[in-house]
Design a protein around this motif. Structure first.
Motif, short mmCIF file in Angstrom:
data_model
loop_
_atom_site.label_atom_id
_atom_site.label_comp_id
_atom_site.label_asym_id
_atom_site.label_seq_id
_atom_site.Cartn_x
_atom_site.Cartn_y
_atom_site.Cartn_z
N ILE A 1 0.83 -1.21 0.00
CA ILE A 1 0.00 0.00 0.00
C ILE A 1 0.86 1.26 0.00
N LEU A 2 2.00 1.23 0.71
CA LEU A 2 2.90 2.38 0.73
C LEU A 2 3.60 2.55 -0.62
N VAL A 3 4.07 1.45 -1.16
CA VAL A 3 4.78 1.50 -2.44
C VAL A 3 3.85 1.98 -3.55
N ASN A 4 2.62 1.49 -3.56
CA ASN A 4 1.67 1.87 -4.61
C ASN A 4 1.29 3.34 -4.53
N TYR A 5 1.00 3.81 -3.32
CA TYR A 5 0.66 5.23 -3.20
C TYR A 5 1.89 6.11 -3.43
N GLY A 6 3.06 5.62 -3.02
CA GLY A 6 4.28 6.36 -3.31
C GLY A 6 4.50 6.53 -4.80
N ALA A 7 4.22 5.48 -5.56
CA ALA A 7 4.37 5.56 -7.02
C ALA A 7 3.43 6.59 -7.61
N LYS A 8 2.21 6.68 -7.08
CA LYS A 8 1.26 7.69 -7.58
C LYS A 8 1.81 9.10 -7.34
N MET A 9 2.40 9.32 -6.17
CA MET A 9 2.96 10.64 -5.87
C MET A 9 4.14 10.95 -6.78
N VAL A 10 5.03 9.98 -6.96
CA VAL A 10 6.21 10.19 -7.79
C VAL A 10 5.84 10.56 -9.22
N HIS A 11 4.80 9.90 -9.74
CA HIS A 11 4.43 10.09 -11.15
C HIS A 11 3.25 11.05 -11.33
#
Length: 354
Positions: A251-261
């Motif tokens: 869940i952290l990795v997925n939401y982090g990816a949304k923020m990065v991109h």
């Protein structure tokens, strides 16, 4: 592979961990109804319908979603109800997944009116799966329980992709026999696990808000860390890489990816309006319990900032997405630090020294 008694024992233990209720003795020919085909409800209703031998009734405020579901699965799986009253009268079990507390209460009042107008002799089960304030559970029970009906509060954890994949976690409270019936309808058709919180209906929505506080607090910390990195000359990609190495929770990795991109499409995730509603509920619960949650206070403010920025863009016709995902909370942290809220390509990049 040959199945041994030992492996059977482990299989049964795993099944028990996922669903704490033994299989009910009642026939499984119950008529199912589902109200609310939003970003979560559509997938939940679809997955339920796929697993049933008979079609389920569905209702949505606008019929387009219901028509889409019927077209996807066919008339042998989906019947579109003309009204909430029809759902209440025709169905043995009714699931609701709705936008907010006000809508939930209005829908249940309509159910109660229909049941009073045409009283039946067969008990019905109403299952509320939305995220609501805990005290609403008691109000709904008062509304529905006098009409040969039981209420089960069963909010779910998981974003729309988890609902699509039938991987939701269901939190359940209410009448024991009703919970047993509902647990075996939902698992594995809709979710991967049931957490039973007993007979007090308020416990399930309370636990849901506690769980959402974990998620929202984590989003706030991610947003702050990414923003601090940008200001310090450490790229978001590098911070995301550390996140994967240090705290590789999906869940952290997925939401982090949304923020990065800058991938803030609310049609594919959890819409920001729902996030702000949940944040308000969590803060109200914290106030009622005298349990300060400063991280949630910051998260709420950053969500409001992101929504305000998006509304301003929309007025100018400059918005990238029609609806924001709550991962756009990072826009609030960015703007507070003097960065562009939604377009990280505009951020000044500090070139690291050799």
């Amino acid at each position: 592979m040959t199945e041994t008694p030992h492996s059977k024992t482990h299989l049964l233990a795993a099944q028990h961990a996922d669903n704490p209720f033994s299989r009910p003795q009642t026939p499984h020919d119950l008529q199912i109804g589902f109200c609310g085909l939003g970003s979560m409800g559509y997938f939940m209703a679809r997955n339920l319908a796929k697993q049933r031998n008979s079609p389920i009734f569905v209702w949505n405020r606008t019929k387009e979603k219901a028509e889409s579901l019927k077209q996807e699965l066919g008339p042998n799986k989906v019947i579109i109800a003309d009204s909430l009253e029809e759902i209440a009268k025709e169905c043995d079990v009714v699931f609701t997944n709705l936008a907010n507390d006000t809508v939930v209460k209005q829908v249940f009042l309509t159910f109660a009116g229909a049941l009073k107008a045409t009283p039946g002799h067969k008990n019905k089960i109403f299952v509320e799966t939305s995220t609501v304030y805990p005290t609403l559970a008691g109000e709904l029970d008062d509304v529905i329980s006098s009409n040969h009906a039981h209420l089960v509060m069963a909010p779910v954890f998981g974003a729309p992709p988890a609902a699509d994949a039938a991987q939701l976690i269901v939190v359940m409270a209410g009448d024991y026999r009703s919970k047993k019936e509902i647990a075996h309808i939902l698992i594995p058709a809709v979710g991967r696990k049931v957490i039973d919180l007993g007979g007090n209906l308020e416990k399930a929505p309370t636990f849901k808000l506690i769980g959402n506080s974990l998620i929202l607090g984590s989003l706030e910390i991610l947003a702050e860390a990414f923003t601090l990195g940008e200001k310090s000359g450490i790229s978001q990609e590098q911070v995301q890489g550390l996140l994967k190495d240090l705290m590789p929770a999906p869940i952290l990795v997925n939401y982090g990816a949304k923020m990065v991109h800058d991938a803030f499409d609310g049609e594919k995730g959890f819409a920001i309006d729902g996030g702000i509603k949940d944040a308000a509920h969590i803060r109200r619960l914290a106030t009622d319990m005298n349990a300060p949650l400063p991280a949630l206070d910051s998260a709420h403010q950053h969500l409001l900032t992101a929504r305000a920025l998006h509304q301003a863009q929309t007025l100018r016709g400059e918005q990238k997405y029609e609806k924001l995902d709550w991962s756009s909370i990072v826009a609030g942290a960015r703007v507070s630090a003097g960065l562009d809220g939604f377009d990280s390509a505009k951020h000044s990049k500090v070139v690291p020294e050799d």
